[in-house]
Design a protein around this motif. Sequence first.
Motif, mmCIF file in Angstrom:
data_model
loop_
_atom_site.group_PDB
_atom_site.id
_atom_site.type_symbol
_atom_site.label_atom_id
_atom_site.label_comp_id
_atom_site.label_asym_id
_atom_site.label_seq_id
_atom_site.Cartn_x
_atom_site.Cartn_y
_atom_site.Cartn_z
ATOM 1 N N LEU A 15 0.818 -1.207 0.000
ATOM 2 C CA LEU A 15 0.000 0.000 0.000
ATOM 3 C C LEU A 15 0.857 1.265 0.000
ATOM 4 O O LEU A 15 0.429 2.300 -0.510
ATOM 5 C CB LEU A 15 -0.945 0.010 1.204
ATOM 6 N N LYS A 16 2.050 1.195 0.556
ATOM 7 C CA LYS A 16 2.947 2.347 0.530
ATOM 8 C C LYS A 16 3.442 2.633 -0.884
ATOM 9 O O LYS A 16 3.800 3.761 -1.207
ATOM 10 C CB LYS A 16 4.148 2.118 1.454
ATOM 11 N N LYS A 17 3.454 1.620 -1.749
ATOM 12 C CA LYS A 17 3.925 1.775 -3.115
ATOM 13 C C LYS A 17 2.853 2.357 -4.039
ATOM 14 O O LYS A 17 3.164 2.794 -5.141
ATOM 15 C CB LYS A 17 4.365 0.423 -3.684
ATOM 16 N N VAL A 18 1.613 2.355 -3.598
ATOM 17 C CA VAL A 18 0.502 2.791 -4.439
ATOM 18 C C VAL A 18 0.591 4.293 -4.682
ATOM 19 O O VAL A 18 0.878 5.073 -3.777
ATOM 20 C CB VAL A 18 -0.859 2.439 -3.778
ATOM 21 N N SER A 19 0.311 4.685 -5.911
ATOM 22 C CA SER A 19 0.263 6.105 -6.260
ATOM 23 C C SER A 19 -1.181 6.572 -6.089
ATOM 24 O O SER A 19 -2.018 6.375 -6.970
ATOM 25 C CB SER A 19 0.728 6.285 -7.706
ATOM 26 N N TRP A 20 -1.476 7.184 -4.957
ATOM 27 C CA TRP A 20 -2.836 7.604 -4.652
ATOM 28 C C TRP A 20 -3.166 8.893 -5.394
ATOM 29 O O TRP A 20 -2.349 9.803 -5.482
ATOM 30 C CB TRP A 20 -3.001 7.810 -3.143
ATOM 31 N N PRO A 21 -4.394 9.026 -5.919
ATOM 32 C CA PRO A 21 -4.769 10.255 -6.627
ATOM 33 C C PRO A 21 -4.962 11.410 -5.650
ATOM 34 O O PRO A 21 -5.254 11.204 -4.475
ATOM 35 C CB PRO A 21 -6.097 9.886 -7.298
ATOM 36 N N SER A 22 -4.806 12.615 -6.181
ATOM 37 C CA SER A 22 -5.006 13.794 -5.334
ATOM 38 C C SER A 22 -6.494 14.010 -5.089
ATOM 39 O O SER A 22 -7.350 13.429 -5.764
ATOM 40 C CB SER A 22 -4.407 15.025 -6.001
ATOM 41 N N ARG A 23 -6.790 14.871 -4.135
ATOM 42 C CA ARG A 23 -8.190 15.159 -3.800
ATOM 43 C C ARG A 23 -8.926 15.750 -5.008
ATOM 44 O O ARG A 23 -10.077 15.402 -5.280
ATOM 45 C CB ARG A 23 -8.232 16.110 -2.614
ATOM 46 N N ALA A 24 -8.253 16.625 -5.750
ATOM 47 C CA ALA A 24 -8.878 17.250 -6.915
ATOM 48 C C ALA A 24 -9.229 16.214 -7.985
ATOM 49 O O ALA A 24 -10.305 16.284 -8.597
ATOM 50 C CB ALA A 24 -7.944 18.307 -7.496
ATOM 51 N N VAL A 25 -8.353 15.257 -8.196
ATOM 52 C CA VAL A 25 -8.610 14.204 -9.191
ATOM 53 C C VAL A 25 -9.796 13.345 -8.762
ATOM 54 O O VAL A 25 -10.657 12.990 -9.579
ATOM 55 C CB VAL A 25 -7.350 13.347 -9.405
ATOM 56 N N VAL A 26 -9.873 13.032 -7.484
ATOM 57 C CA VAL A 26 -10.979 12.210 -6.978
ATOM 58 C C VAL A 26 -12.306 12.958 -7.135
ATOM 59 O O VAL A 26 -13.315 12.384 -7.567
ATOM 60 C CB VAL A 26 -10.737 11.820 -5.505
ATOM 61 N N ILE A 27 -12.309 14.244 -6.800
ATOM 62 C CA ILE A 27 -13.534 15.034 -6.932
ATOM 63 C C ILE A 27 -13.953 15.130 -8.391
ATOM 64 O O ILE A 27 -15.133 14.949 -8.726
ATOM 65 C CB ILE A 27 -13.338 16.431 -6.305
ATOM 66 N N HIS A 28 -13.003 15.383 -9.280
ATOM 67 C CA HIS A 28 -13.328 15.463 -10.706
ATOM 68 C C HIS A 28 -13.867 14.133 -11.220
ATOM 69 O O HIS A 28 -14.866 14.098 -11.946
ATOM 70 C CB HIS A 28 -12.081 15.867 -11.497
ATOM 71 N N SER A 29 -13.240 13.057 -10.863
ATOM 72 C CA SER A 29 -13.691 11.734 -11.300
ATOM 73 C C SER A 29 -15.085 11.424 -10.760
ATOM 74 O O SER A 29 -15.911 10.821 -11.466
ATOM 75 C CB SER A 29 -12.708 10.661 -10.836
ATOM 76 N N THR A 30 -15.350 11.839 -9.536
ATOM 77 C CA THR A 30 -16.669 11.611 -8.949
ATOM 78 C C THR A 30 -17.739 12.354 -9.732
ATOM 79 O O THR A 30 -18.816 11.805 -10.014
ATOM 80 C CB THR A 30 -16.679 12.056 -7.473
ATOM 81 N N TRP A 31 -17.460 13.608 -10.097
ATOM 82 C CA TRP A 31 -18.427 14.374 -10.884
ATOM 83 C C TRP A 31 -18.648 13.749 -12.251
ATOM 84 O O TRP A 31 -19.780 13.732 -12.758
ATOM 85 C CB TRP A 31 -17.987 15.828 -11.019
ATOM 86 N N VAL A 32 -17.599 13.239 -12.854
ATOM 87 C CA VAL A 32 -17.744 12.576 -14.157
ATOM 88 C C VAL A 32 -18.669 11.365 -14.033
ATOM 89 O O VAL A 32 -19.559 11.159 -14.870
ATOM 90 C CB VAL A 32 -16.367 12.164 -14.729
ATOM 91 N N VAL A 33 -18.505 10.598 -12.987
ATOM 92 C CA VAL A 33 -19.346 9.415 -12.778
ATOM 93 C C VAL A 33 -20.796 9.830 -12.526
ATOM 94 O O VAL A 33 -21.736 9.237 -13.086
ATOM 95 C CB VAL A 33 -18.807 8.563 -11.607
ATOM 96 N N ILE A 34 -21.009 10.850 -11.707
ATOM 97 C CA ILE A 34 -22.370 11.292 -11.396
ATOM 98 C C ILE A 34 -23.072 11.807 -12.651
ATOM 99 O O ILE A 34 -24.218 11.423 -12.943
ATOM 100 C CB ILE A 34 -22.346 12.362 -10.284
ATOM 101 N N VAL A 35 -22.403 12.667 -13.407
ATOM 102 C CA VAL A 35 -23.006 13.220 -14.621
ATOM 103 C C VAL A 35 -23.256 12.121 -15.647
ATOM 104 O O VAL A 35 -24.327 12.072 -16.274
ATOM 105 C CB VAL A 35 -22.113 14.342 -15.195
ATOM 106 N N SER A 36 -22.306 11.218 -15.817
ATOM 107 C CA SER A 36 -22.486 10.112 -16.767
ATOM 108 C C SER A 36 -23.673 9.245 -16.380
ATOM 109 O O SER A 36 -24.458 8.824 -17.246
ATOM 110 C CB SER A 36 -21.232 9.238 -16.814
ATOM 111 N N THR A 37 -23.836 8.988 -15.099
ATOM 112 C CA THR A 37 -24.947 8.166 -14.624
ATOM 113 C C THR A 37 -26.280 8.852 -14.894
ATOM 114 O O THR A 37 -27.236 8.206 -15.344
ATOM 115 C CB THR A 37 -24.789 7.880 -13.116
#
Length: 59
Positions: A15-37
């Motif tokens: 888990l320490k090796k994982v490249s976690w996305p930034s908060r902004a990327v997560v928020i943007h991706s969430t909006w994309v999923v909501i709008v697409s749905t």
Amino acid sequence: MKKIARYFKECWLELKKVSWPSRAVVIHSTWVVIVSTIVFAVVLGLVDTILGLCLDLIF
């Protein structure tokens, strides 16, 4: 018991090796999923309504 401890230690190291996305990327991706749905639900609802009306005309 040692195997279980080793397993969790290895999981933690991976888990320490994982490249976690930034908060902004997560928020943007969430909006994309909501709008697409919502868009998909509207399109599917329109297709269902149109097909229902067509079937009412036929039968």
